[in-house]
Design a protein around this motif. Structure first.
Motif, PDB file in Angstrom:
ATOM      1  N   PHE A  15     -17.514   0.883   9.987  1.00  0.00           N
ATOM      2  CA  PHE A  15     -16.872  -0.566   9.479  1.00  0.00           C
ATOM      3  C   PHE A  15     -17.040  -0.678   8.253  1.00  0.00           C
ATOM      4  O   PHE A  15     -16.572  -1.232   7.422  1.00  0.00           O
ATOM      5  CB  PHE A  15     -18.427  -1.552   9.618  1.00  0.00           C
ATOM      6  N   GLU A  16     -18.103   0.436   7.791  1.00  0.00           N
ATOM      7  CA  GLU A  16     -18.517   0.611   6.550  1.00  0.00           C
ATOM      8  C   GLU A  16     -16.881   1.781   5.542  1.00  0.00           C
ATOM      9  O   GLU A  16     -16.320   0.374   4.665  1.00  0.00           O
ATOM     10  CB  GLU A  16     -18.986   1.637   5.962  1.00  0.00           C
ATOM     11  N   VAL A  40      -1.488 -11.136   2.804  1.00  0.00           N
ATOM     12  CA  VAL A  40      -3.426 -11.568   1.725  1.00  0.00           C
ATOM     13  C   VAL A  40      -3.812 -12.235   2.976  1.00  0.00           C
ATOM     14  O   VAL A  40      -4.971 -11.732   3.048  1.00  0.00           O
ATOM     15  CB  VAL A  40      -3.256 -12.447   0.471  1.00  0.00           C
ATOM     16  N   ALA A  41      -3.719 -12.818   3.947  1.00  0.00           N
ATOM     17  CA  ALA A  41      -4.747 -14.138   4.181  1.00  0.00           C
ATOM     18  C   ALA A  41      -5.396 -12.766   5.829  1.00  0.00           C
ATOM     19  O   ALA A  41      -6.121 -12.559   6.239  1.00  0.00           O
ATOM     20  CB  ALA A  41      -4.364 -15.408   4.590  1.00  0.00           C
ATOM     21  N   ASN A  42      -4.149 -12.521   5.938  1.00  0.00           N
ATOM     22  CA  ASN A  42      -4.570 -11.562   7.042  1.00  0.00           C
ATOM     23  C   ASN A  42      -5.570 -10.299   7.312  1.00  0.00           C
ATOM     24  O   ASN A  42      -6.705 -10.332   7.784  1.00  0.00           O
ATOM     25  CB  ASN A  42      -3.168 -10.059   7.915  1.00  0.00           C
ATOM     26  N   ILE A  43      -5.548  -9.635   5.918  1.00  0.00           N
ATOM     27  CA  ILE A  43      -6.413  -8.985   5.713  1.00  0.00           C
ATOM     28  C   ILE A  43      -7.689  -9.400   5.270  1.00  0.00           C
ATOM     29  O   ILE A  43      -8.499  -8.936   5.600  1.00  0.00           O
ATOM     30  CB  ILE A  43      -5.426  -8.331   3.869  1.00  0.00           C
ATOM     31  N   ASN A  49     -13.984 -10.451   9.257  1.00  0.00           N
ATOM     32  CA  ASN A  49     -14.032  -9.313  10.935  1.00  0.00           C
ATOM     33  C   ASN A  49     -15.599  -8.467  10.800  1.00  0.00           C
ATOM     34  O   ASN A  49     -16.511  -8.514  11.190  1.00  0.00           O
ATOM     35  CB  ASN A  49     -13.181  -9.668  11.576  1.00  0.00           C
ATOM     36  N   VAL A  50     -15.180  -7.275   9.408  1.00  0.00           N
ATOM     37  CA  VAL A  50     -15.878  -6.523   9.675  1.00  0.00           C
ATOM     38  C   VAL A  50     -17.824  -7.467   8.908  1.00  0.00           C
ATOM     39  O   VAL A  50     -18.358  -7.103   9.208  1.00  0.00           O
ATOM     40  CB  VAL A  50     -15.446  -5.337   8.791  1.00  0.00           C
ATOM     41  N   TYR A  51     -17.330  -8.445   8.400  1.00  0.00           N
ATOM     42  CA  TYR A  51     -18.338  -9.191   7.718  1.00  0.00           C
ATOM     43  C   TYR A  51     -19.427  -9.343   8.663  1.00  0.00           C
ATOM     44  O   TYR A  51     -20.362  -9.570   8.681  1.00  0.00           O
ATOM     45  CB  TYR A  51     -18.517  -9.844   6.570  1.00  0.00           C
ATOM     46  N   GLU A  52     -18.590 -10.181  10.095  1.00  0.00           N
ATOM     47  CA  GLU A  52     -19.445 -10.100  10.633  1.00  0.00           C
ATOM     48  C   GLU A  52     -20.504  -9.371  11.493  1.00  0.00           C
ATOM     49  O   GLU A  52     -21.290  -9.570  11.499  1.00  0.00           O
ATOM     50  CB  GLU A  52     -18.650 -11.131  11.899  1.00  0.00           C
ATOM     51  N   LEU A  62     -16.491 -17.467   4.098  1.00  0.00           N
ATOM     52  CA  LEU A  62     -15.610 -18.026   3.336  1.00  0.00           C
ATOM     53  C   LEU A  62     -14.278 -17.293   3.192  1.00  0.00           C
ATOM     54  O   LEU A  62     -13.059 -17.158   3.041  1.00  0.00           O
ATOM     55  CB  LEU A  62     -16.142 -16.450   1.716  1.00  0.00           C
ATOM     56  N   TYR A  63     -14.161 -15.889   3.137  1.00  0.00           N
ATOM     57  CA  TYR A  63     -13.205 -15.244   4.117  1.00  0.00           C
ATOM     58  C   TYR A  63     -12.462 -15.281   5.398  1.00  0.00           C
ATOM     59  O   TYR A  63     -11.206 -15.446   4.888  1.00  0.00           O
ATOM     60  CB  TYR A  63     -13.307 -13.859   4.261  1.00  0.00           C
ATOM     61  N   TYR A  64     -12.942 -16.306   6.105  1.00  0.00           N
ATOM     62  CA  TYR A  64     -12.446 -16.903   7.799  1.00  0.00           C
ATOM     63  C   TYR A  64     -11.631 -18.161   6.672  1.00  0.00           C
ATOM     64  O   TYR A  64     -10.622 -18.328   6.848  1.00  0.00           O
ATOM     65  CB  TYR A  64     -13.130 -17.691   8.116  1.00  0.00           C
TER      66      TYR A  64
END
Length: 122
Positions: A15-16, A40-43, A49-52, A62-64
């Motif tokens: 994940f890092e 951009v939204a997809n990224i 997901n990574v932050y999860e 925030l990103y979702y």
């Protein structure tokens, strides 16, 4: 191409490295396509997901939500899987955060069971 490389790292639980590559892909996509582009939204959704996985739930939310706003601005219908997936993840993270808040306020409350649940008190 960067997004696919990041996705491989994500699938390998690296994940890092995935986060680093997604960050770079987001920077490039935003500069070249603008911050309202579906790519951009997809990224942002992938980064969330990574932050999860890092349990950075507030940042993931925030990103979702950013991704949801962009999808909606681009006319994506509410029943589209892109919106539904992000909404589901935000709702799950919100629920998780609320449960954690309850446990913090009431240490004997454990919605996940264990030796100290409300049922044992009554």
């Amino acid at each position: 191409v960067l997004v696919y490389i990041a996705l491989v790292h994500e699938k390998q639980n690296n994940f890092e490295r995935a986060e680093q590559i997604y960050d770079e892909a987001l920077r490039i996509a935003t500069n070249e396509l603008g911050d309202k582009c579906i790519r951009v939204a997809n990224i942002k959704s992938r980064l969330a997901n990574v932050y999860e996985h890092y349990e950075k739930d507030r940042q993931a939310i925030l990103y979702y939500n950013d991704a949801l706003d962009i999808y909606r601005m681009n006319g994506i219908e509410e029943d589209n899987y892109l919106i539904q997936d992000n909404l589901q993840r935000v709702n799950l993270l919100d629920q998780k955060r609320q449960n954690e808040d309850l446990v913090e306020l009431f240490p004997c409350f454990n919605p996940f069971g264990g030796s100290h649940t409300l049922l044992h008190i009554f």
